[in-house]
Design a protein around this motif. Structure first.
Motif, PDB file in Angstrom:
ATOM      1  N   VAL A 192      -2.668   8.441  -1.131  1.00 57.71           N
ATOM      2  CA  VAL A 192      -3.497   7.839  -0.603  1.00 57.71           C
ATOM      3  C   VAL A 192      -4.691   8.431  -1.396  1.00 57.71           C
ATOM      4  O   VAL A 192      -4.466   9.470  -2.240  1.00 57.71           O
ATOM      5  CB  VAL A 192      -3.752   8.236   0.393  1.00 57.71           C
ATOM      6  N   VAL A 193      -5.830   8.361  -2.208  1.00 52.59           N
ATOM      7  CA  VAL A 193      -6.869   8.768  -3.327  1.00 52.59           C
ATOM      8  C   VAL A 193      -8.380   9.543  -2.777  1.00 52.59           C
ATOM      9  O   VAL A 193      -8.843   9.014  -1.514  1.00 52.59           O
ATOM     10  CB  VAL A 193      -6.871   8.005  -3.677  1.00 52.59           C
ATOM     11  N   ARG A 194      -8.031  10.694  -2.436  1.00 48.74           N
ATOM     12  CA  ARG A 194      -9.416  11.331  -2.348  1.00 48.74           C
ATOM     13  C   ARG A 194      -9.357  12.342  -3.109  1.00 48.74           C
ATOM     14  O   ARG A 194      -9.297  12.288  -4.381  1.00 48.74           O
ATOM     15  CB  ARG A 194      -8.030  12.731  -1.275  1.00 48.74           C
ATOM     16  N   ARG A 195     -10.908  13.099  -2.274  1.00 51.34           N
ATOM     17  CA  ARG A 195     -11.661  13.595  -3.071  1.00 51.34           C
ATOM     18  C   ARG A 195     -11.153  14.854  -4.363  1.00 51.34           C
ATOM     19  O   ARG A 195      -9.573  14.894  -3.589  1.00 51.34           O
ATOM     20  CB  ARG A 195     -12.530  14.714  -2.244  1.00 51.34           C
ATOM     21  N   ARG A 196     -11.354  14.982  -5.731  1.00 50.54           N
ATOM     22  CA  ARG A 196     -10.440  15.633  -6.263  1.00 50.54           C
ATOM     23  C   ARG A 196      -9.395  16.210  -6.687  1.00 50.54           C
ATOM     24  O   ARG A 196      -8.853  17.076  -6.784  1.00 50.54           O
ATOM     25  CB  ARG A 196     -11.162  16.935  -6.043  1.00 50.54           C
ATOM     26  N   VAL A 197      -8.971  15.093  -6.228  1.00 49.26           N
ATOM     27  CA  VAL A 197      -7.124  14.863  -6.556  1.00 49.26           C
ATOM     28  C   VAL A 197      -7.056  13.982  -7.839  1.00 49.26           C
ATOM     29  O   VAL A 197      -7.342  12.530  -7.929  1.00 49.26           O
ATOM     30  CB  VAL A 197      -6.541  13.784  -5.748  1.00 49.26           C
ATOM     31  N   SER A 232      -4.498  11.060 -17.242  1.00 45.43           N
ATOM     32  CA  SER A 232      -5.703  10.460 -17.530  1.00 45.43           C
ATOM     33  C   SER A 232      -6.698  11.370 -18.268  1.00 45.43           C
ATOM     34  O   SER A 232      -7.757  10.927 -19.202  1.00 45.43           O
ATOM     35  CB  SER A 232      -6.337  10.263 -16.898  1.00 45.43           C
ATOM     36  N   GLY A 233      -6.520  12.831 -18.957  1.00 45.76           N
ATOM     37  CA  GLY A 233      -6.958  13.592 -19.618  1.00 45.76           C
ATOM     38  C   GLY A 233      -8.819  13.634 -19.351  1.00 45.76           C
ATOM     39  O   GLY A 233      -9.145  13.232 -21.082  1.00 45.76           O
ATOM     40  N   ILE A 234      -9.487  13.743 -18.809  1.00 46.93           N
ATOM     41  CA  ILE A 234     -10.583  14.197 -18.687  1.00 46.93           C
ATOM     42  C   ILE A 234     -11.032  15.640 -19.492  1.00 46.93           C
ATOM     43  O   ILE A 234     -10.583  16.251 -18.970  1.00 46.93           O
ATOM     44  CB  ILE A 234     -11.267  14.568 -17.163  1.00 46.93           C
ATOM     45  N   LYS A 276      -6.036  12.991 -10.840  1.00 45.92           N
ATOM     46  CA  LYS A 276      -4.665  12.423 -12.028  1.00 45.92           C
ATOM     47  C   LYS A 276      -4.525  13.150 -13.373  1.00 45.92           C
ATOM     48  O   LYS A 276      -5.396  13.421 -14.547  1.00 45.92           O
ATOM     49  CB  LYS A 276      -4.521  11.148 -12.443  1.00 45.92           C
ATOM     50  N   GLU A 330     -18.717  19.410  -8.257  1.00 43.46           N
ATOM     51  CA  GLU A 330     -19.518  18.257  -8.947  1.00 43.46           C
ATOM     52  C   GLU A 330     -18.028  17.775  -9.789  1.00 43.46           C
ATOM     53  O   GLU A 330     -17.195  18.746 -10.291  1.00 43.46           O
ATOM     54  CB  GLU A 330     -21.261  18.099  -9.355  1.00 43.46           C
ATOM     55  N   GLN A 331     -17.971  15.700  -9.991  1.00 43.88           N
ATOM     56  CA  GLN A 331     -16.776  16.162 -10.798  1.00 43.88           C
ATOM     57  C   GLN A 331     -18.268  15.082 -11.888  1.00 43.88           C
ATOM     58  O   GLN A 331     -18.779  14.084 -11.623  1.00 43.88           O
ATOM     59  CB  GLN A 331     -16.056  14.795 -10.023  1.00 43.88           C
ATOM     60  N   MET A 336       0.846  -1.386  -0.133  1.00 44.50           N
ATOM     61  CA  MET A 336      -0.151   0.281   0.426  1.00 44.50           C
ATOM     62  C   MET A 336       0.468   1.888   0.132  1.00 44.50           C
ATOM     63  O   MET A 336       0.363   2.101  -0.341  1.00 44.50           O
ATOM     64  CB  MET A 336      -0.802  -0.075   1.044  1.00 44.50           C
ATOM     65  N   GLU A 348       1.273   3.423  -3.262  1.00 51.13           N
ATOM     66  CA  GLU A 348       0.061   3.267  -3.683  1.00 51.13           C
ATOM     67  C   GLU A 348      -0.292   4.899  -2.695  1.00 51.13           C
ATOM     68  O   GLU A 348      -0.768   4.830  -2.047  1.00 51.13           O
ATOM     69  CB  GLU A 348      -0.884   2.258  -3.378  1.00 51.13           C
TER      70      GLU A 348
END
Lengths: 446, 446, 446
Positions: B6-11, B16-18, B13, B387-388, B1, B4
């Motif tokens: 820590v994945v949190r809100r609004r982090v 990945s190019g949204i 990447k 909002e995401q 772990m 890896e």
């Protein structure tokens, strides 16, 4: 009467010299400004979330602490906690729990699915290849479960896992390791939630007011009058003093050990706090004093410990968990070490028949009332500036200063959550239906 | 772990190019700023006011739309609408209707009397020669009545009569004129309220939340999960997909014809929206897909049309009429062309026995719940920024942009009206009596 | 219709020349700006607090006037009044009365004890030697008790005892001293609360709205329409005119005597106010006019007197006592001089059987409704700027100007008191329990 000036509020005679530390002057207040800013609580601390029995295997429940909505789910015995606000359109996952497996929780609205372990957006039910998947997530909150209570470490979004302190740093001082520093006449070591065989019994309910006002009432040594007519007092044939007064500067010990809880110990059972037996001008006199040797302490983020109360070898813990700036969850928990089945059963019996009705309710209900009675004065900020404090108020002032120094963060005013807008039409709709604001999320039935 | 993060809100990447259009970035948001400003609704548009049967001959009723109080009176069949706020001391005429003839309505308080036709102050009961008479008046609102519904053109005080558009410009696309542009597999022309022999059946009720949140839920293609347990679904033995996904950029057609309604059509029954039948990671798989060929569109000022729903040759219309910034009137209306008495009776029977309980209630009640669930997130403005969004959210984003371009005005926050001050003691008095805020004015009995 | 311009709100024809004094222009408004600022009332004035019978010997009650919490205690017949907010932590003394002797009241929370006479902090129950004792105190309020009513002089903290005016300066004009200035056709002298053998009967209740809106309704000469269907009107077989209109500039006399009450007298029973019997355009015509010769006046801080109402040789007083900016206590009191036991009994009988149900309730309930109906318009400030006044509104405009000139202070918006924060969770809790905001403090039972 002509030569006697009219005495009115806040017309303090300069000559009489109230000491700086007691009067709420600008200088003293500047030392606890962070406390005054903490209307929504201290963040990055451990708080009780639910009693273990309130969250069965596979159950999902939503709560709110420090303005942060939190969803709890228990899987294979372990409790997981995530931010209870879908990152898509902001609904609470807990309103209509939807879990397809043991590792995730999905949003009931659009199927956004999050790993329980770390909050990562692992898939979307009908959109598994969306670019957002795997790139974002919900904040997760570490949990601990001890003596029948589930604790959650309520943290800011960027508070790192490796910085999470052990639960013990946010619980009251433990014994016997502190027995020499804090000797107690009755025993060498008061029990702790963390002790082997510790049993906790208690209740929690929503308090209508700010958590700080509630907390300060918890360790207030001067409000004994409020309790003089309580049934437990008379049932035990105690005779209470009019009050107790600090006799020296070391009546309170501030504890700031690097690795331990940060708080203060009030030496109530010693000569450092003298009972007051008489008020001549009011013609009041107490005879045959006969009470309890209890002792109180408080540690961050606002945990009260009353040792030797309401019975010997029992401690009472209290929390005043911030929900919003005008709402808190009031926790009252009695802890006793019960190594045998018989002792567990006895403690349960006594709790149900005596402690809960007469202490947690009868006695403490008076405190609940006193806390609400202060709200108008403090709710608009007036109270913090206008209160006029006296000798016994060394307790709240000491607490305010140490809490200002040692808290791990001031919670920001809630945004996008229950209580961030207090006049929303839904609140009026719920109120019209007899439902005031509360702690738990109400779930919808299909 | 450890490796890896820590994945949190609004982090999100970076790699990945949204796509810009989907994530709610600053650039995209700037394209619908007017929509974000329209908390009190779009003004200078046609809105449903009451069902025809709710306003009998000579009846007077008060409502509020876009923060504007409106009084309705029916005389010789025709409905008149004026601003429902006496220009003298601001009371609502509708609270205690007083009409001395067929041409006017008088204020019950001081007798100010207004022409129904144009709102002019034509006399004052006990002050007919006052200098004010004839020089001022109340804003009047054009009305139309079709298929059992009364519509009002809610306008700003200085919006000229000659600029009032026909009702059809604020109603969904009509057929057969659009049959070729928007071919539907089941019929050449879905019915419209404006069709000869059109019959509308429905209901309206107050929704506790902002109208935009409600509206976006109406044409949301990704919330099918909410409805999976609805009785109508199972009664019809449908098998729903997990969801549907847009397959190309032309999944939505924006319609901006100069003389017609401004809106968008979602091609749900075509290959432009593919059903999702499986989510491997969650182990979900749908077999034997069997649903309805419906299609949705939305036009300004927020009118939903669902064709072929809940039965063939029926359309469902929905409106989310702004009352205040946190209250809207939710309208659900089914329209069918019924040339014969028998068809009218059949439609009425089916509406009462099936459509109303299972669709307008059972099915749509779930949507009502979802709308309320979003309110905390959006009510303080947080949601619009936080909002995401994902691929399916091309629907609300397209709507927000087109609504920003084509609305005829942003309603100003209500002043001097119900809901402009949300904490008024009268609101608390009413709430204590079990009455939440609503749409209709409650009338006083003498 | 083409050549007739659309007439809308506030589109006033320049040519028609509404007189400055009647239209609410900037110039007129500037003359009563202090009145517009007085949302929380006028301070340093006498207000009714309770009826004598509402405060028994040794009883303690809490009320709020002009945003100031006030505790009343009656000892040996005399009523004492202090600020009802402990200077320590701000709780209200009245919530749980604790009095150890006849000279003091103690705070139930920490025992702070105040002299009833002057508010001085005379001791603390368990802390009698604290440095604060004797150096500070609560503001005290002078009281008067006449004709069954307890009045309190509600003052600012630094308003000196020697400047307190006699109660008579805040009560309506008395007779016979004003009989020549204000001749009345029925008698030489209307009774006063201050007369020997004066008996006052009445009631008070909380009005949900601002005190000014209520007060202006009290002496409004143009709202007769509201009362046309009242039982008392028909029981007495009166025939009311459509309204009454001022006929000359001396229809109202402003009274500004140096030592007397400041107010105005409306000559309603003379040729200065003509009854209106016909409205041709509405086809209304009154025949056989037969009413009451009443006359109205109003004095600071907002006391209405209606002479010869509801019976001969009776006056009705009304007060609209500000509690907060959106709450007032509405007082209705009938006064008659009853020198004999028989007359007292007769007055009581008539009050209970006729005046209370038909006048204080039946007739005035319509006014209560009218006052609430104006609240939305005025609550956010819109009304003061947007109202369009007419000839009969010379009454409120005259009142606003004189009240602006002669008030003894504008009450500051309440701080740290009930109503200073309107969204507090306790208010929602109380509302959910069916309890709207009110006037009296609810006391706690142990």
């Amino acid at each position: 009467m002509a030569d006697e000036p009219v005495v009115r509020r806040r017309v303090v005679k300069a000559a009489s010299g109230i000491s700086e530390a007691r009067v709420n002057g600008q200088k003293t207040q500047s030392q606890y400004q962070p406390y005054k800013d903490a209307a929504w609580g201290f963040i990055n601390h451990w708080y009780p979330a639910v009693f273990s029995k309130e969250l069965a295997e596979d159950e999902v429940k939503g709560i709110q602490i420090c303005g942060i909505p939190i969803v709890l789910r228990r899987v294979d015995g372990k409790v997981y906690a995530l931010k209870d606000q879908c990152l898509h359109r902001g609904v609470r996952l807990s309103e209509k729990p939807m879990c397809f497996n043991k590792k995730t929780i999905s949003c009931w609205y659009h199927g956004f699915t999050f790993d329980l372990k770390d909050g990562k957006l692992s898939t979307i039910v009908a959109n598994p290849d969306d670019k957002l998947v795997g790139t974002t997530g919900l904040t997760s909150y570490p949990t601990e479960e001890v003596a029948g209570m589930v604790f959650v470490f309520v943290r800011e979004d960027d508070f790192a896992d490796e910085d999470v302190p052990p639960l013990s740093q946010d619980l009251p001082f433990r014994f016997p390791e502190n027995s020499e520093r804090f000797p107690h006449p009755l025993w060498p070591a008061a029990p702790s939630l963390l002790d082997a065989d510790a049993v906790g019994h208690g209740m929690h309910r929503t308090g209508y007011g700010n958590w700080r006002i509630a907390c300060e009432n918890g360790f207030d040594n001067a409000h004994i009058l409020v309790h003089k007519d309580n049934t437990i007092v008379h049932a035990m044939e105690w005779v209470l003093p009019l009050g107790i007064l600090p006799t020296s500067d070391d009546c309170i010990t501030v504890v700031e050990d690097e690795q331990g809880p940060k708080g203060m110990m009030q030496w109530l059972f010693t000569e450092k706090w003298a009972p007051v037996l008489e008020n001549e001008s009011l013609g009041l006199k107490v005879e045959g004093l006969k009470g309890r040797f209890y002792r109180t302490s408080v540690v961050l983020p606002g945990v009260l410990m009353v040792e030797n109360w309401p019975g010997e070898h029992i401690v009472q813990y209290e929390w005043y968990v911030p929900i919003t700036d005008d709402l808190h969850e009031y926790w009252e928990v009695l802890v006793k070490v019960c190594p045998t089945e018989k002792e567990r059963a006895d403690f349960q019996y006594k709790f149900d028949r005596v402690y809960k009705p007469l202490c947690l309710h009868g006695f403490n209900d008076c405190d609940l009332y006193a806390r609400e009675a202060m709200q108008n004065f403090y709710a608009d900020g007036t109270g913090w500036d206008d209160e006029q404090l006296v000798a016994t108020d060394i307790s709240p002032i000491t607490w305010r200063k140490l809490a200002s120094r040692w808290n791990r963060g001031i919670a920001k005013p809630g945004k996008g959550v229950a209580g961030s807008v207090k006049t929303h039409s839904i609140r009026f709709k719920d109120t019209a239906a007899g439902k005031p604001p509360g702690y738990f999320v109400e779930q919808i039935e299909d």
